[in-house]
Design an enzyme around this catalytic site. Structure first.
Site, PDB file in Angstrom:
ATOM      1  N   HIS A 272     -23.789 -29.817 -14.711  1.00 19.57           N
ATOM      2  CA  HIS A 272     -22.252 -30.381 -14.180  1.00 19.57           C
ATOM      3  C   HIS A 272     -21.224 -30.046 -15.031  1.00 19.57           C
ATOM      4  O   HIS A 272     -21.571 -29.816 -16.309  1.00 19.57           O
ATOM      5  CB  HIS A 272     -22.536 -31.956 -14.235  1.00 19.57           C
ATOM      6  CG  HIS A 272     -21.764 -32.517 -13.194  1.00 19.57           C
ATOM      7  ND1 HIS A 272     -20.353 -32.895 -13.897  1.00 19.57           N
ATOM      8  CD2 HIS A 272     -21.737 -33.247 -11.949  1.00 19.57           C
ATOM      9  CE1 HIS A 272     -19.687 -33.618 -12.781  1.00 19.57           C
ATOM     10  NE2 HIS A 272     -20.558 -33.648 -11.802  1.00 19.57           N
ATOM     11  N   ASP A 329     -26.775 -34.610  -6.599  1.00 17.81           N
ATOM     12  CA  ASP A 329     -27.383 -34.013  -5.289  1.00 17.81           C
ATOM     13  C   ASP A 329     -28.756 -33.689  -5.627  1.00 17.81           C
ATOM     14  O   ASP A 329     -29.426 -33.271  -4.561  1.00 17.81           O
ATOM     15  CB  ASP A 329     -26.594 -32.745  -5.327  1.00 17.81           C
ATOM     16  CG  ASP A 329     -25.340 -32.900  -4.873  1.00 17.81           C
ATOM     17  OD1 ASP A 329     -24.869 -33.810  -4.026  1.00 17.81           O
ATOM     18  OD2 ASP A 329     -24.408 -32.219  -5.168  1.00 17.81           O
TER      19      ASP A 329
HETATM   20  N1  CMC Z   1     -29.378 -23.174 -13.132  1.00 18.05           N
HETATM   21  C1  CMC Z   1     -29.249 -22.188 -14.083  1.00 18.05           C
HETATM   22  N2  CMC Z   1     -28.190 -22.041 -15.042  1.00 18.05           N
HETATM   23  C2  CMC Z   1     -27.355 -23.100 -14.860  1.00 18.05           C
HETATM   24  C3  CMC Z   1     -27.147 -23.915 -13.721  1.00 18.05           C
HETATM   25  C4  CMC Z   1     -28.233 -24.119 -12.993  1.00 18.05           C
HETATM   26  N3  CMC Z   1     -27.937 -24.850 -12.175  1.00 18.05           N
HETATM   27  N4  CMC Z   1     -25.972 -24.679 -14.183  1.00 18.05           N
HETATM   28  C5  CMC Z   1     -25.395 -24.236 -15.042  1.00 18.05           C
HETATM   29  N5  CMC Z   1     -26.243 -22.780 -15.662  1.00 18.05           N
HETATM   30  C6  CMC Z   1     -25.886 -22.261 -16.931  1.00 18.05           C
HETATM   31  C7  CMC Z   1     -24.887 -21.149 -16.621  1.00 18.05           C
HETATM   32  O1  CMC Z   1     -25.432 -19.809 -16.336  1.00 18.05           O
HETATM   33  C8  CMC Z   1     -24.157 -21.243 -18.002  1.00 18.05           C
HETATM   34  O2  CMC Z   1     -25.232 -20.087 -19.009  1.00 18.05           O
HETATM   35  P1  CMC Z   1     -24.359 -19.335 -20.072  1.00 18.05           P
HETATM   36  O3  CMC Z   1     -23.827 -20.316 -21.052  1.00 18.05           O
HETATM   37  O4  CMC Z   1     -25.685 -18.764 -20.463  1.00 18.05           O
HETATM   38  O5  CMC Z   1     -23.618 -18.446 -19.376  1.00 18.05           O
HETATM   39  C9  CMC Z   1     -24.122 -22.551 -18.483  1.00 18.05           C
HETATM   40  O6  CMC Z   1     -25.241 -23.015 -18.036  1.00 18.05           O
HETATM   41  C10 CMC Z   1     -22.864 -23.311 -18.254  1.00 18.05           C
HETATM   42  O7  CMC Z   1     -22.515 -23.253 -16.722  1.00 18.05           O
HETATM   43  P2  CMC Z   1     -21.512 -22.964 -16.254  1.00 18.05           P
HETATM   44  O8  CMC Z   1     -21.562 -22.203 -14.624  1.00 18.05           O
HETATM   45  O9  CMC Z   1     -20.471 -22.313 -17.220  1.00 18.05           O
HETATM   46  O10 CMC Z   1     -20.755 -24.483 -16.121  1.00 18.05           O
HETATM   47  P3  CMC Z   1     -19.692 -24.958 -14.847  1.00 18.05           P
HETATM   48  O11 CMC Z   1     -19.250 -26.038 -15.442  1.00 18.05           O
HETATM   49  O12 CMC Z   1     -18.567 -24.040 -14.808  1.00 18.05           O
HETATM   50  O13 CMC Z   1     -20.553 -25.105 -13.361  1.00 18.05           O
HETATM   51  C11 CMC Z   1     -21.935 -26.432 -12.017  1.00 18.05           C
HETATM   52  C12 CMC Z   1     -21.103 -26.432 -13.083  1.00 18.05           C
HETATM   53  C13 CMC Z   1     -22.175 -27.604 -11.175  1.00 18.05           C
HETATM   54  C14 CMC Z   1     -20.962 -25.502 -10.777  1.00 18.05           C
HETATM   55  C15 CMC Z   1     -23.187 -25.483 -12.167  1.00 18.05           C
HETATM   56  O14 CMC Z   1     -23.892 -26.081 -13.260  1.00 18.05           O
HETATM   57  C16 CMC Z   1     -23.946 -25.375 -11.031  1.00 18.05           C
HETATM   58  O15 CMC Z   1     -23.642 -24.090 -10.287  1.00 18.05           O
HETATM   59  N6  CMC Z   1     -25.033 -26.111 -10.467  1.00 18.05           N
HETATM   60  C17 CMC Z   1     -25.672 -25.761  -9.324  1.00 18.05           C
HETATM   61  C18 CMC Z   1     -25.032 -26.299  -8.325  1.00 18.05           C
HETATM   62  C19 CMC Z   1     -24.907 -27.939  -8.143  1.00 18.05           C
HETATM   63  O16 CMC Z   1     -25.908 -28.317  -8.301  1.00 18.05           O
HETATM   64  N7  CMC Z   1     -23.804 -28.286  -7.969  1.00 18.05           N
HETATM   65  C20 CMC Z   1     -23.608 -29.853  -7.675  1.00 18.05           C
HETATM   66  C21 CMC Z   1     -22.709 -30.394  -8.792  1.00 18.05           C
HETATM   67  S1  CMC Z   1     -22.697 -32.332  -8.749  1.00 18.05           S
HETATM   68  C22 CMC Z   1     -22.196 -32.737  -7.563  1.00 18.05           C
HETATM   69  C23 CMC Z   1     -20.942 -32.051  -7.089  1.00 18.05           C
HETATM   70  O17 CMC Z   1     -19.768 -31.783  -7.587  1.00 18.05           O
HETATM   71  O18 CMC Z   1     -20.693 -32.112  -5.595  1.00 18.05           O
END
Ligand code: CMC
Length: 393
Positions: A272, A329
């Site tokens: 998140h 989720d």
């Molecule tokens: N699985 C594997 N690695 C992950 C995941 C995951 N679900 N989420 C984040 N990471 C890693 C990412 O690769 C990055 O690694 P590094 O620092 O080595 O590059 C690190 O964790 C930080 O992630 P980020 O993508 O820079 O973080 P963000 O704040 O931009 O993204 C997010 C947040 C929710 C989009 C992301 O965690 C994600 O894609 N999660 C899966 C989709 C999901 O469950 N979304 C629902 C969010 S909650 C409800 C809503 O908003 O609707």
């Protein structure tokens, strides 16, 4: 102008001042108007929470009853909107249908005779209309996808019961709403009701900042919510769990895959932008998933896989270092499945829940007379160059 700072994804930029939702991602705290989400989930109802978010205070008994009555009396849809439904293909994704239909409401409301009403009076009426009609549109988009007759709302049912009735009743058999399912739905909607300046809410505020209609702003929010990185994640979680199940239930393999940056695979329902701790909503939903499945006597192998996956990820250094925890989720889809709600309706369910939050945020933005949202950029394209005639390219 002054110094422009680049902040891709607005990770460190506050877009507004807001008095609606407090979120502390380090501690895992979520409060609506000061009230802890845990208390609201246990003691309140979705329409009471909607009132709280939109008007700032918990309603008195009288205010609550008036509000509920109004919402109940506006659930019908203009018959001309039925004709719009008929134009969509049966396999249309309900989120696309819903966004289009909510946008189309702006063609019907405010009615011409309401033009003499004050902006506040019009707004109050449009708020009631949205809360009342979106569940009808949502259930109809599902019925339409099934080729089933559409069910009209029933005013003797409460908000969630009525939605379930419109979703599941068929003219050929009796249908009685299960109170366990109706209450579980109420709790899920409460948990989704607001989450400060997330992608869809920021979209609603920015569209509204041009003084476009409330319906147009909410429709834009629905489009933003649709994406798999936002509200679409709940559908993706179930698809992922199904895939793991079909592949023999080997959760470790998928944890490894999620760590591999070349795999393009992420653990859906994990991580998140703001929570770097347990998402407090995920805690409540996990408990609810256990309760609902027990009460309904359902055994879902996907719940076991979800728990194993959560356990494996929480004990893995990659997830620990990055503070990736299950989000709202991760378990919600399992409850929706137990209720009989099809996977392509999951994000629609999120929409029903988030609606009062979007409305409250839009209203706050207009009441505070915020300026039009207009971010700047750092230009990195070509410097000036001469136009080249086509025959010389
Ligand atoms: N699985 C594997 N690695 C992950 C995941 C995951 N679900 N989420 C984040 N990471 C890693 C990412 O690769 C990055 O690694 P590094 O620092 O080595 O590059 C690190 O964790 C930080 O992630 P980020 O993508 O820079 O973080 P963000 O704040 O931009 O993204 C997010 C947040 C929710 C989009 C992301 O965690 C994600 O894609 N999660 C899966 C989709 C999901 O469950 N979304 C629902 C969010 S909650 C409800 C809503 O908003 O609707």
């Amino acid at each position: 102008g002054g110094l422009i700072t680049l902040d891709l994804g607005f990770k460190n930029t506050a877009s507004t001042k807001s008095a609606i939702t407090f979120l502390d991602g380090e501690k895992g705290i979520l409060r609506y108007r000061g009230y802890p989400i845990e208390q609201l989930a246990e003691k309140s109802t979705f329409l009471e929470v909607a009132y709280l978010l939109i008007y700032g205070e918990l309603p008195s008994k009288n205010e609550y009853e008036t509000f509920v009555n109004k919402v109940t009396r506006h659930t019908l849809i203009n018959e001309n909107i039925r004709k719009i439904f008929e134009g969509f293909p049966a396999n249309a994704h309900p989120m696309g249908v819903l966004a289009a239909l909510v946008s189309s409401l702006s063609a019907f409301y405010p009615r011409p005779e309401e033009s003499s009403m004050s902006f506040e009076e019009q707004t109050d009426l449009n708020i009631i209309r949205l809360l009342a009609k979106v569940p009808t549109l949502a259930a109809w988009s599902y019925k339409n996808s099934q080729g089933h007759p559409l069910n009209y709302p029933k005013n003797n049912l409460n908000y969630c019961e009525n939605f379930l009735h419109m979703m599941f009743a068929l003219p050929v058999e009796d249908y009685e709403v299960d109170p366990v399912i109706a209450r579980a739905l109420d709790v899920l909607l409460i948990l989704h009701a607001d989450h400060e300046q997330n992608c869809s809410t920021s979209t609603v505020r920015i569209v509204g900042s041009s003084h476009a209609s409330l319906y147009a702003a909410i429709s834009a929010g629905i489009s933003a919510l649709w994406g798999p990185l936002h509200g679409g994640a709940n559908q993706k979680v179930i698809e992922m769990l199904e895939m793991i199940k079909a592949d023999g239930g080997n959760v470790k393999k998928y944890v490894e895959l999620a760590k591999d940056k070349n795999s393009n695979f992420r653990l859906m329902g994990f991580g998140h932008r703001v929570y770097k701790n347990f998402d407090p909503r995920a805690r409540i939903i996990k408990q609810q998933a256990d309760n609902v499945l027990n009460k309904l006597g359902i055994k879902d192998p996907l719940l076991d896989i979800a728990k194993e996956l959560e356990h494996a990820a929480l004990n893995d250094d990659y997830f620990k270092e990055r503070k990736l925890y299950p989000n709202v989720d991760f378990y919600s889809g399992i409850i929706y499945r137990a209720m009989g709600i099809p996977v392509n309706m999951f994000t629609v369910m999120f929409t029903l829940g988030r609606l009062p939050g979007w409305i409250a945020q839009w209203k706050e933005m207009r009441e505070n007379d915020e300026p039009i949202g207009r971010p700047r950029q750092l230009y990195i394209g070509a410097t000036e160059r001469e136009y080249v005639p086509m025959e010389k390219r």
